[in-house]
Design a protein around this motif. Sequence first.
Motif, PDB file in Angstrom:
ATOM      1  N   GLY A  77       0.817  -1.198   0.000  1.00  0.00           N
ATOM      2  CA  GLY A  77       0.000   0.000   0.000  1.00  0.00           C
ATOM      3  C   GLY A  77       0.849   1.246   0.000  1.00  0.00           C
ATOM      4  O   GLY A  77       2.020   1.214   0.339  1.00  0.00           O
ATOM      5  N   ALA A  78       0.261   2.343  -0.431  1.00  0.00           N
ATOM      6  CA  ALA A  78       0.967   3.616  -0.429  1.00  0.00           C
ATOM      7  C   ALA A  78      -0.033   4.716  -0.115  1.00  0.00           C
ATOM      8  O   ALA A  78      -1.192   4.641  -0.523  1.00  0.00           O
ATOM      9  N   LYS A  79       0.441   5.711   0.602  1.00  0.00           N
ATOM     10  CA  LYS A  79      -0.387   6.873   0.898  1.00  0.00           C
ATOM     11  C   LYS A  79       0.190   8.037   0.126  1.00  0.00           C
ATOM     12  O   LYS A  79       1.353   8.378   0.291  1.00  0.00           O
ATOM     13  N   ILE A  80      -0.604   8.664  -0.712  1.00  0.00           N
ATOM     14  CA  ILE A  80      -0.191   9.837  -1.462  1.00  0.00           C
ATOM     15  C   ILE A  80      -0.537  11.041  -0.599  1.00  0.00           C
ATOM     16  O   ILE A  80      -1.694  11.248  -0.241  1.00  0.00           O
ATOM     17  N   VAL A  81       0.494  11.840  -0.260  1.00  0.00           N
ATOM     18  CA  VAL A  81       0.304  12.981   0.636  1.00  0.00           C
ATOM     19  C   VAL A  81       0.501  14.287  -0.111  1.00  0.00           C
ATOM     20  O   VAL A  81       1.139  14.331  -1.157  1.00  0.00           O
ATOM     21  N   SER A  82      -0.026  15.347   0.471  1.00  0.00           N
ATOM     22  CA  SER A  82       0.102  16.671  -0.125  1.00  0.00           C
ATOM     23  C   SER A  82       1.510  17.200   0.113  1.00  0.00           C
ATOM     24  O   SER A  82       1.965  17.242   1.249  1.00  0.00           O
ATOM     25  N   PRO A  83       2.202  17.637  -0.948  1.00  0.00           N
ATOM     26  CA  PRO A  83       3.542  18.174  -0.772  1.00  0.00           C
ATOM     27  C   PRO A  83       3.541  19.593  -0.218  1.00  0.00           C
ATOM     28  O   PRO A  83       4.588  20.100   0.179  1.00  0.00           O
ATOM     29  N   MET A  84       2.368  20.246  -0.195  1.00  0.00           N
ATOM     30  CA  MET A  84       2.273  21.625   0.286  1.00  0.00           C
ATOM     31  C   MET A  84       0.833  21.931   0.671  1.00  0.00           C
ATOM     32  O   MET A  84      -0.078  21.186   0.334  1.00  0.00           O
ATOM     33  N   SER A  85       0.632  23.020   1.369  1.00  0.00           N
ATOM     34  CA  SER A  85      -0.717  23.454   1.726  1.00  0.00           C
ATOM     35  C   SER A  85      -1.391  24.036   0.498  1.00  0.00           C
ATOM     36  O   SER A  85      -0.739  24.634  -0.350  1.00  0.00           O
ATOM     37  N   GLY A  86      -2.691  23.845   0.403  1.00  0.00           N
ATOM     38  CA  GLY A  86      -3.418  24.393  -0.732  1.00  0.00           C
ATOM     39  C   GLY A  86      -4.875  23.969  -0.729  1.00  0.00           C
ATOM     40  O   GLY A  86      -5.401  23.514   0.284  1.00  0.00           O
ATOM     41  N   VAL A  87      -5.503  24.117  -1.895  1.00  0.00           N
ATOM     42  CA  VAL A  87      -6.921  23.789  -2.071  1.00  0.00           C
ATOM     43  C   VAL A  87      -7.032  22.736  -3.166  1.00  0.00           C
ATOM     44  O   VAL A  87      -6.397  22.851  -4.213  1.00  0.00           O
ATOM     45  N   ILE A  88      -7.852  21.726  -2.923  1.00  0.00           N
ATOM     46  CA  ILE A  88      -8.071  20.679  -3.921  1.00  0.00           C
ATOM     47  C   ILE A  88      -8.988  21.248  -5.003  1.00  0.00           C
ATOM     48  O   ILE A  88     -10.127  21.624  -4.734  1.00  0.00           O
ATOM     49  N   LEU A  89      -8.475  21.327  -6.243  1.00  0.00           N
ATOM     50  CA  LEU A  89      -9.284  21.810  -7.361  1.00  0.00           C
ATOM     51  C   LEU A  89     -10.087  20.689  -7.988  1.00  0.00           C
ATOM     52  O   LEU A  89     -11.236  20.883  -8.370  1.00  0.00           O
ATOM     53  N   LYS A  90      -9.459  19.520  -8.118  1.00  0.00           N
ATOM     54  CA  LYS A  90     -10.136  18.430  -8.800  1.00  0.00           C
ATOM     55  C   LYS A  90      -9.569  17.093  -8.328  1.00  0.00           C
ATOM     56  O   LYS A  90      -8.362  16.938  -8.180  1.00  0.00           O
ATOM     57  N   VAL A  91     -10.461  16.129  -8.106  1.00  0.00           N
ATOM     58  CA  VAL A  91     -10.072  14.751  -7.826  1.00  0.00           C
ATOM     59  C   VAL A  91     -10.322  13.984  -9.126  1.00  0.00           C
ATOM     60  O   VAL A  91     -11.444  13.955  -9.625  1.00  0.00           O
ATOM     61  N   LEU A  92      -9.273  13.391  -9.683  1.00  0.00           N
ATOM     62  CA  LEU A  92      -9.346  12.792 -11.012  1.00  0.00           C
ATOM     63  C   LEU A  92      -9.572  11.282 -10.990  1.00  0.00           C
ATOM     64  O   LEU A  92      -9.672  10.674 -12.056  1.00  0.00           O
ATOM     65  N   VAL A  93      -9.643  10.657  -9.822  1.00  0.00           N
ATOM     66  CA  VAL A  93      -9.832   9.214  -9.716  1.00  0.00           C
ATOM     67  C   VAL A  93     -10.983   8.917  -8.771  1.00  0.00           C
ATOM     68  O   VAL A  93     -11.467   9.802  -8.067  1.00  0.00           O
ATOM     69  N   SER A  94     -11.404   7.664  -8.757  1.00  0.00           N
ATOM     70  CA  SER A  94     -12.451   7.249  -7.826  1.00  0.00           C
ATOM     71  C   SER A  94     -12.002   5.974  -7.123  1.00  0.00           C
ATOM     72  O   SER A  94     -11.103   5.269  -7.597  1.00  0.00           O
ATOM     73  N   GLU A  95     -12.617   5.671  -5.996  1.00  0.00           N
ATOM     74  CA  GLU A  95     -12.238   4.482  -5.237  1.00  0.00           C
ATOM     75  C   GLU A  95     -12.487   3.237  -6.068  1.00  0.00           C
ATOM     76  O   GLU A  95     -13.486   3.130  -6.778  1.00  0.00           O
ATOM     77  N   GLY A  96     -11.533   2.313  -6.012  1.00  0.00           N
ATOM     78  CA  GLY A  96     -11.625   1.076  -6.783  1.00  0.00           C
ATOM     79  C   GLY A  96     -11.015   1.170  -8.169  1.00  0.00           C
ATOM     80  O   GLY A  96     -10.872   0.162  -8.858  1.00  0.00           O
ATOM     81  N   GLN A  97     -10.639   2.362  -8.598  1.00  0.00           N
ATOM     82  CA  GLN A  97     -10.076   2.567  -9.937  1.00  0.00           C
ATOM     83  C   GLN A  97      -8.618   2.118  -9.961  1.00  0.00           C
ATOM     84  O   GLN A  97      -7.864   2.345  -9.032  1.00  0.00           O
ATOM     85  N   LYS A  98      -8.219   1.462 -11.053  1.00  0.00           N
ATOM     86  CA  LYS A  98      -6.832   1.053 -11.242  1.00  0.00           C
ATOM     87  C   LYS A  98      -6.055   2.247 -11.788  1.00  0.00           C
ATOM     88  O   LYS A  98      -6.513   2.913 -12.711  1.00  0.00           O
TER      89      LYS A  98
END
Length: 146
Positions: A77-98
């Motif tokens: 497993g891997a956790k993708i973390v935010s490299p800096m503070s900011g605002v999420i503009l868009k989430v491009l994936v969904s749960e279960g997606q390869k």
Amino acid sequence: MVRKFVVRVNGKEYIVEVEELGTLGTAAQAIQQTQIVEQPKPVVQQPVQSAKPTQPESKPAKQESTPVSTGSESGGGAKIVSPMSGVILKVLVSEGQKVEYGQKLVILEAMKMENDIVADKSGIVKKIHVKEGDNVDTGQVLVELE
């Protein structure tokens, strides 16, 4: 070690020598040991080019981001973390997606720049911890991969 810098104040140029004191010195000691030597130099006025972006200000500039993750990658497993503070503009994936290595997962706006947060390895999206419009801090988990 002594370093020399050219400092321009109110159109006048000064050569400043700064002696490095090491990690134990304080700013006050550094100021005491700084020597300013005024040297007459002609100041050449150069035209200033506009640093404004070529795109409209309402649309932040794009910046590629390197993969950032933490966690137990040996466990799969891997956790993708935010490299800096900011605002999420868009989430491009969904749960279960390869997802594949380098695939964009989230677009994060920080300091009027769009930063693509990409997958640092192939896998399946286990959990998405953010949604569009969320404010995130540096190191906050955005997406978990399995």
